[in-house]
Design an enzyme around this catalytic site. Sequence first.
Site, short mmCIF file in Angstrom:
data_model
loop_
_atom_site.label_atom_id
_atom_site.label_comp_id
_atom_site.label_asym_id
_atom_site.label_seq_id
_atom_site.Cartn_x
_atom_site.Cartn_y
_atom_site.Cartn_z
N ARG A 189 -2.49 3.45 -4.97
CA ARG A 189 -3.94 3.51 -4.88
C ARG A 189 -4.46 4.94 -4.71
O ARG A 189 -5.56 5.18 -4.22
CB ARG A 189 -4.46 2.64 -3.73
CG ARG A 189 -4.21 1.15 -3.92
CD ARG A 189 -4.61 0.36 -2.69
NE ARG A 189 -4.34 -1.06 -2.88
CZ ARG A 189 -5.27 -1.98 -3.12
NH1 ARG A 189 -6.54 -1.62 -3.20
NH2 ARG A 189 -4.95 -3.24 -3.26
N VAL B 268 -6.79 14.24 11.19
CA VAL B 268 -7.44 15.51 10.90
C VAL B 268 -8.61 15.22 9.95
O VAL B 268 -8.41 14.78 8.83
CB VAL B 268 -6.47 16.54 10.29
CG1 VAL B 268 -5.51 17.05 11.35
CG2 VAL B 268 -5.68 15.96 9.12
N GLU C 40 -17.58 10.24 13.54
CA GLU C 40 -16.69 10.11 12.40
C GLU C 40 -16.42 8.63 12.21
O GLU C 40 -17.19 7.81 12.70
CB GLU C 40 -15.42 10.95 12.57
CG GLU C 40 -14.71 10.77 13.90
CD GLU C 40 -13.74 9.62 13.89
OE1 GLU C 40 -12.67 9.73 13.29
OE2 GLU C 40 -14.04 8.58 14.53
N ASP D 116 -21.33 19.14 9.66
CA ASP D 116 -22.77 18.96 9.44
C ASP D 116 -23.41 18.46 10.73
O ASP D 116 -22.91 17.53 11.36
CB ASP D 116 -23.05 17.99 8.29
CG ASP D 116 -22.34 16.66 8.46
OD1 ASP D 116 -23.01 15.67 8.81
OD2 ASP D 116 -21.11 16.61 8.26
N GLY E 239 -8.51 11.51 5.90
CA GLY E 239 -9.03 10.40 5.13
C GLY E 239 -8.89 10.63 3.64
O GLY E 239 -8.52 9.74 2.88
N HIS F 157 0.81 -1.22 0.00
CA HIS F 157 0.00 0.00 0.00
C HIS F 157 0.84 1.27 0.00
O HIS F 157 0.29 2.38 -0.01
CB HIS F 157 -0.91 0.01 1.23
CG HIS F 157 -1.55 -1.31 1.50
ND1 HIS F 157 -1.04 -2.22 2.40
CD2 HIS F 157 -2.64 -1.89 0.94
CE1 HIS F 157 -1.78 -3.30 2.41
NE2 HIS F 157 -2.75 -3.15 1.54
N GLU G 216 -12.97 6.90 12.11
CA GLU G 216 -11.59 6.42 12.19
C GLU G 216 -10.92 6.43 13.56
O GLU G 216 -10.00 5.65 13.81
CB GLU G 216 -10.71 7.22 11.22
CG GLU G 216 -10.91 6.94 9.75
CD GLU G 216 -12.03 7.75 9.12
OE1 GLU G 216 -12.48 7.41 8.02
OE2 GLU G 216 -12.46 8.75 9.74
#
Length: 237
Positions: free
Chosen positions: A43, A88, A181, A206, A20, A4, A183
């Site tokens: 990727r 973040v 969130e 939001d 992300g 990766h 993660e």
Amino acid sequence: MTPHNHAKPGDYAEAVLLPGDPLRAKWIAENFFENAVQVNSVRNCLGYTGTWKGKRVSVQATGMGQPSLSIYVHELINVYGLKTLIRVGTCGGLNAKVKVRDLVIAQGATTDSAIVRDAFSPFNFAPIADFGLLRDSVERAEKAGMRYHVGNMLSSDIFYHIEPGLTGYGRLPAHGILGVEMEAAALYTLAARFDVKALAICTMTDCLITHGELSAEDRQSSLKEMITLSLDTAVGA
């Protein structure tokens, strides 16, 4: 190198920001780093290293969700030797006191993820932030006059709940969960496992209570406080 990540040993600094979104990693490198160099593009999960206030620092995209983040964080720690990892990101608001654009600094991270739950049976492991990073970020936010909240974040594996709105989160909002969130809990669990420092700082973009939200353009501009705070905390500037 890993399947990766094609960065070489030493390409990353010991401190890294973890958005992300790969394009957010690119935006951070281009708008905050000096002498930014791309170190990973496998990727399209982009990674960069540069300097912030004269100190070396990196940013690496992790993709969405705890399974994806866990791959990158495991490799950053165990292959590349990173010691300080700060997520973040953005979050949805689950508490009326958290307003759009406010920062949420996650002291702990509740989760519905089997990644955490199934690893500790019969115990319920409580993933928490590194206290030194937490205290430092809060003191910096306070001094800068930022609007921030410290407390428990929900890291959910589910984005689209069967039940609409707040109903899908059950009793969690009534027990002080500030935002949702996808993660932080996995990040904190891996940091504890491998004895490194981790913190998650999110901007609330939001609100599931008022349904207020930021446009894509406003969302990017509103992230500047979060990125500056996170970089200062990461490198001790």
